[in-house]
Design a protein around this motif. Structure first.
Motif, PDB file in Angstrom:
ATOM      1  N   ALA A  94     -18.889 -34.972 -46.891  1.00  0.00           N
ATOM      2  CA  ALA A  94     -19.120 -35.213 -48.312  1.00  0.00           C
ATOM      3  C   ALA A  94     -18.112 -36.207 -48.880  1.00  0.00           C
ATOM      4  O   ALA A  94     -18.417 -36.932 -49.838  1.00  0.00           O
ATOM      5  CB  ALA A  94     -19.051 -33.896 -49.077  1.00  0.00           C
ATOM      6  N   ALA A  95     -16.931 -36.265 -48.283  1.00  0.00           N
ATOM      7  CA  ALA A  95     -15.896 -37.201 -48.727  1.00  0.00           C
ATOM      8  C   ALA A  95     -16.095 -38.597 -48.146  1.00  0.00           C
ATOM      9  O   ALA A  95     -15.304 -39.504 -48.421  1.00  0.00           O
ATOM     10  CB  ALA A  95     -14.513 -36.669 -48.346  1.00  0.00           C
ATOM     11  N   GLY A  96     -17.120 -38.764 -47.312  1.00  0.00           N
ATOM     12  CA  GLY A  96     -17.394 -40.062 -46.722  1.00  0.00           C
ATOM     13  C   GLY A  96     -16.655 -40.320 -45.434  1.00  0.00           C
ATOM     14  O   GLY A  96     -16.641 -41.457 -44.929  1.00  0.00           O
ATOM     15  N   ALA A  97     -16.039 -39.285 -44.857  1.00  0.00           N
ATOM     16  CA  ALA A  97     -15.294 -39.421 -43.610  1.00  0.00           C
ATOM     17  C   ALA A  97     -16.074 -38.802 -42.447  1.00  0.00           C
ATOM     18  O   ALA A  97     -17.163 -38.252 -42.639  1.00  0.00           O
ATOM     19  CB  ALA A  97     -13.924 -38.777 -43.753  1.00  0.00           C
ATOM     20  N   LYS A  98     -15.485 -38.889 -41.252  1.00  0.00           N
ATOM     21  CA  LYS A  98     -16.171 -38.439 -40.041  1.00  0.00           C
ATOM     22  C   LYS A  98     -15.347 -37.339 -39.369  1.00  0.00           C
ATOM     23  O   LYS A  98     -14.227 -37.581 -38.923  1.00  0.00           O
ATOM     24  CB  LYS A  98     -16.351 -39.618 -39.081  1.00  0.00           C
ATOM     25  N   PRO A  99     -15.903 -36.118 -39.278  1.00  0.00           N
ATOM     26  CA  PRO A  99     -15.152 -35.006 -38.687  1.00  0.00           C
ATOM     27  C   PRO A  99     -15.199 -35.006 -37.169  1.00  0.00           C
ATOM     28  O   PRO A  99     -16.184 -35.433 -36.555  1.00  0.00           O
ATOM     29  CB  PRO A  99     -15.881 -33.783 -39.245  1.00  0.00           C
ATOM     30  N   VAL A 100     -14.117 -34.526 -36.580  1.00  0.00           N
ATOM     31  CA  VAL A 100     -14.035 -34.272 -35.145  1.00  0.00           C
ATOM     32  C   VAL A 100     -13.358 -32.913 -34.988  1.00  0.00           C
ATOM     33  O   VAL A 100     -12.253 -32.703 -35.513  1.00  0.00           O
ATOM     34  CB  VAL A 100     -13.203 -35.344 -34.407  1.00  0.00           C
ATOM     35  N   LEU A 101     -13.998 -31.981 -34.301  1.00  0.00           N
ATOM     36  CA  LEU A 101     -13.421 -30.654 -34.099  1.00  0.00           C
ATOM     37  C   LEU A 101     -12.693 -30.586 -32.760  1.00  0.00           C
ATOM     38  O   LEU A 101     -13.138 -31.163 -31.768  1.00  0.00           O
ATOM     39  CB  LEU A 101     -14.508 -29.584 -34.137  1.00  0.00           C
TER      40      LEU A 101
ATOM     41  N   VAL B  99     -21.388 -32.284 -34.487  1.00  0.00           N
ATOM     42  CA  VAL B  99     -20.136 -32.995 -34.723  1.00  0.00           C
ATOM     43  C   VAL B  99     -19.425 -33.177 -33.381  1.00  0.00           C
ATOM     44  O   VAL B  99     -19.510 -32.314 -32.503  1.00  0.00           O
ATOM     45  CB  VAL B  99     -19.253 -32.205 -35.721  1.00  0.00           C
ATOM     46  N   PRO B 100     -18.736 -34.304 -33.173  1.00  0.00           N
ATOM     47  CA  PRO B 100     -17.997 -34.501 -31.915  1.00  0.00           C
ATOM     48  C   PRO B 100     -16.983 -33.386 -31.686  1.00  0.00           C
ATOM     49  O   PRO B 100     -16.335 -32.916 -32.624  1.00  0.00           O
ATOM     50  CB  PRO B 100     -17.307 -35.850 -32.123  1.00  0.00           C
ATOM     51  N   LEU B 101     -16.850 -32.989 -30.432  1.00  0.00           N
ATOM     52  CA  LEU B 101     -15.942 -31.908 -30.051  1.00  0.00           C
ATOM     53  C   LEU B 101     -14.986 -32.378 -28.972  1.00  0.00           C
ATOM     54  O   LEU B 101     -15.401 -32.954 -27.966  1.00  0.00           O
ATOM     55  CB  LEU B 101     -16.732 -30.710 -29.535  1.00  0.00           C
ATOM     56  N   LEU B 102     -13.685 -32.111 -29.173  1.00  0.00           N
ATOM     57  CA  LEU B 102     -12.689 -32.267 -28.124  1.00  0.00           C
ATOM     58  C   LEU B 102     -12.346 -30.874 -27.637  1.00  0.00           C
ATOM     59  O   LEU B 102     -11.740 -30.084 -28.376  1.00  0.00           O
ATOM     60  CB  LEU B 102     -11.425 -32.956 -28.654  1.00  0.00           C
ATOM     61  N   ASP B 103     -12.764 -30.536 -26.422  1.00  0.00           N
ATOM     62  CA  ASP B 103     -12.516 -29.186 -25.920  1.00  0.00           C
ATOM     63  C   ASP B 103     -11.116 -29.140 -25.317  1.00  0.00           C
ATOM     64  O   ASP B 103     -10.933 -28.998 -24.108  1.00  0.00           O
ATOM     65  CB  ASP B 103     -13.579 -28.778 -24.915  1.00  0.00           C
ATOM     66  N   LEU B 104     -10.125 -29.239 -26.188  1.00  0.00           N
ATOM     67  CA  LEU B 104      -8.731 -29.264 -25.765  1.00  0.00           C
ATOM     68  C   LEU B 104      -8.331 -27.967 -25.096  1.00  0.00           C
ATOM     69  O   LEU B 104      -7.484 -27.960 -24.195  1.00  0.00           O
ATOM     70  CB  LEU B 104      -7.846 -29.547 -26.988  1.00  0.00           C
ATOM     71  N   ASN B 105      -8.935 -26.857 -25.496  1.00  0.00           N
ATOM     72  CA  ASN B 105      -8.590 -25.578 -24.893  1.00  0.00           C
ATOM     73  C   ASN B 105      -8.944 -25.550 -23.414  1.00  0.00           C
ATOM     74  O   ASN B 105      -8.147 -25.112 -22.579  1.00  0.00           O
ATOM     75  CB  ASN B 105      -9.282 -24.441 -25.636  1.00  0.00           C
ATOM     76  N   VAL B 106     -10.122 -26.033 -23.078  1.00  0.00           N
ATOM     77  CA  VAL B 106     -10.547 -26.046 -21.674  1.00  0.00           C
ATOM     78  C   VAL B 106      -9.656 -26.962 -20.846  1.00  0.00           C
ATOM     79  O   VAL B 106      -9.154 -26.580 -19.784  1.00  0.00           O
ATOM     80  CB  VAL B 106     -12.020 -26.482 -21.560  1.00  0.00           C
ATOM     81  N   GLU B 107      -9.441 -28.180 -21.334  1.00  0.00           N
ATOM     82  CA  GLU B 107      -8.682 -29.141 -20.530  1.00  0.00           C
ATOM     83  C   GLU B 107      -7.212 -28.753 -20.435  1.00  0.00           C
ATOM     84  O   GLU B 107      -6.600 -28.852 -19.364  1.00  0.00           O
ATOM     85  CB  GLU B 107      -8.815 -30.554 -21.111  1.00  0.00           C
ATOM     86  N   SER B 108      -6.618 -28.293 -21.534  1.00  0.00           N
ATOM     87  CA  SER B 108      -5.204 -27.917 -21.487  1.00  0.00           C
ATOM     88  C   SER B 108      -5.002 -26.665 -20.637  1.00  0.00           C
ATOM     89  O   SER B 108      -4.011 -26.565 -19.899  1.00  0.00           O
ATOM     90  CB  SER B 108      -4.652 -27.700 -22.897  1.00  0.00           C
ATOM     91  N   SER B 109      -5.934 -25.726 -20.702  1.00  0.00           N
ATOM     92  CA  SER B 109      -5.829 -24.520 -19.878  1.00  0.00           C
ATOM     93  C   SER B 109      -5.881 -24.867 -18.393  1.00  0.00           C
ATOM     94  O   SER B 109      -5.086 -24.356 -17.593  1.00  0.00           O
ATOM     95  CB  SER B 109      -6.951 -23.548 -20.223  1.00  0.00           C
TER      96      SER B 109
ATOM     97  N   ASN C 264     -13.459 -47.011 -41.650  1.00  0.00           N
ATOM     98  CA  ASN C 264     -13.829 -45.680 -41.173  1.00  0.00           C
ATOM     99  C   ASN C 264     -12.643 -44.745 -41.336  1.00  0.00           C
ATOM    100  O   ASN C 264     -11.486 -45.159 -41.177  1.00  0.00           O
ATOM    101  CB  ASN C 264     -14.229 -45.708 -39.694  1.00  0.00           C
ATOM    102  N   VAL C 265     -12.936 -43.497 -41.633  1.00  0.00           N
ATOM    103  CA  VAL C 265     -11.906 -42.460 -41.670  1.00  0.00           C
ATOM    104  C   VAL C 265     -12.375 -41.308 -40.793  1.00  0.00           C
ATOM    105  O   VAL C 265     -13.451 -40.746 -41.025  1.00  0.00           O
ATOM    106  CB  VAL C 265     -11.655 -41.956 -43.107  1.00  0.00           C
ATOM    107  N   TRP C 266     -11.578 -40.985 -39.788  1.00  0.00           N
ATOM    108  CA  TRP C 266     -11.877 -39.845 -38.924  1.00  0.00           C
ATOM    109  C   TRP C 266     -10.895 -38.725 -39.214  1.00  0.00           C
ATOM    110  O   TRP C 266      -9.702 -38.981 -39.442  1.00  0.00           O
ATOM    111  CB  TRP C 266     -11.776 -40.235 -37.449  1.00  0.00           C
ATOM    112  N   VAL C 267     -11.378 -37.491 -39.191  1.00  0.00           N
ATOM    113  CA  VAL C 267     -10.537 -36.329 -39.465  1.00  0.00           C
ATOM    114  C   VAL C 267     -10.605 -35.389 -38.272  1.00  0.00           C
ATOM    115  O   VAL C 267     -11.673 -34.848 -37.955  1.00  0.00           O
ATOM    116  CB  VAL C 267     -10.981 -35.607 -40.746  1.00  0.00           C
ATOM    117  N   LEU C 268      -9.481 -35.217 -37.580  1.00  0.00           N
ATOM    118  CA  LEU C 268      -9.395 -34.323 -36.425  1.00  0.00           C
ATOM    119  C   LEU C 268      -8.890 -32.971 -36.906  1.00  0.00           C
ATOM    120  O   LEU C 268      -7.815 -32.889 -37.524  1.00  0.00           O
ATOM    121  CB  LEU C 268      -8.444 -34.905 -35.373  1.00  0.00           C
ATOM    122  N   ILE C 269      -9.652 -31.910 -36.624  1.00  0.00           N
ATOM    123  CA  ILE C 269      -9.353 -30.582 -37.171  1.00  0.00           C
ATOM    124  C   ILE C 269      -9.169 -29.585 -36.028  1.00  0.00           C
ATOM    125  O   ILE C 269     -10.070 -29.386 -35.213  1.00  0.00           O
ATOM    126  CB  ILE C 269     -10.491 -30.103 -38.093  1.00  0.00           C
TER     127      ILE C 269
END
Length: 262
Positions: free
Chosen positions: A133-140, A174-184, A94-99
């Motif tokens: 499209a590259a066969g990986a899994k995005p996480v925003l 797509v999975p979401l990490l709401d880093l803005n909410v938690e860090s704020s 598996n390849v995950w891409v955190l953006i």
């Protein structure tokens, strides 16, 4: 006598099962690719601590975030092409891409700013499509908060960009990490003085940058440009927010839990 010697020889001889080498189980390795700006990158972001302390050896962790980049300039300069090449490397289960983008997409940054209503969400949606499209899994990820206060209240100027990313995550499923909410919330709770510990240098410190060299024939090594500000992270800040990202990631993408270290 002969029968006793023959029996002893049989007992001493190794069996086929004893001599046959044990078959090696193929490794099922994964990869995590980090894409974003300086708040994720080395020397200023949470990414180095995440890769170093929160990922097992069964996952390659590649930090391709770069300081000063926006959702537009990261692609325009070719950094996204390098990230796509990492996603397509064979051999990984598996390849995950955190953006994470947003800081440099804000107005007032020539060559980097993007339009919040149109260009920024389109850029984020395109990243998601191309990861898949590259066969990986995005996480925003929504952008890490800045640590600026006014009258005791955190000034979260990145909330509109976080809102745009949330909308893309819903639309693209797509999975979401709401880093803005938690860090704020965390920075508001600890207060300005405590949050200032997360900077690269203490308040009032003179910036540290490259120094001159008198060795003409030897190229000097790269040196970090460190400063006190309320956006970038020193070691303590990187460790704190990397742990936060790990907690959120384990909740948002349960499939990754065996690869993550709390």
């Amino acid at each position: 006598m002969r029968s006793l010697a023959f029996t002893a020889m049989l007992l001493a001889a190794p069996t086929a099962a004893q001599t046959a080498p044990e078959a090696q189980r193929p490794i099922a390795a994964s990869k995590i690719v980090l894409v974003g700006d300086s708040t994720t990158a080395v020397i200023g972001g949470w990414g180095p601590s995440f890769c170093a302390y929160h990922v097992t050896s069964f996952a390659a962790c590649v930090n391709l975030a770069r300081g000063g980049r926006s959702s537009g300039s990261y692609r325009a300069e070719g950094s996204w092409d390098l990230a796509l090449a990492e996603m397509r490397t064979p051999g990984y289960k598996n390849v995950w891409v955190l953006i994470q983008f947003g800081h440099n997409d804000q107005p007032g940054k020539p060559g980097r700013s993007t339009d919040l209503a149109t260009e920024f969400p389109a850029n984020m949606a395109r990243y998601v499509d191309e990861v898949r499209a590259a066969g990986a899994k995005p996480v925003l990820l929504t952008p890490l908060t800045r640590r600026m206060f006014k009258d005791g209240k955190l000034q979260n100027d990145l909330e509109p960009w976080a809102a745009a990313i949330r909308k893309v995550a819903v639309e693209k499923k797509v999975p979401l990490l709401d880093l803005n909410v938690e860090s704020s919330a965390a920075v508001q709770a600890m207060g300005e003085a405590a949050a200032d510990r997360f900077a690269q240098l203490p308040p009032g410190s003179a910036p540290i940058g490259p120094t001159a060299t008198t060795e003409i024939e030897v190229r000097p090594m790269a040196q970090p440009k460190l400063s006190f500000d309320r956006t970038h992270l020193g070691i303590e800040g990187a460790n704190y927010f990397a742990a936060m990202v790990t907690r959120e990631l384990a909740a948002a993408v349960p499939e990754m839990r065996p690869l993550l270290v709390r």
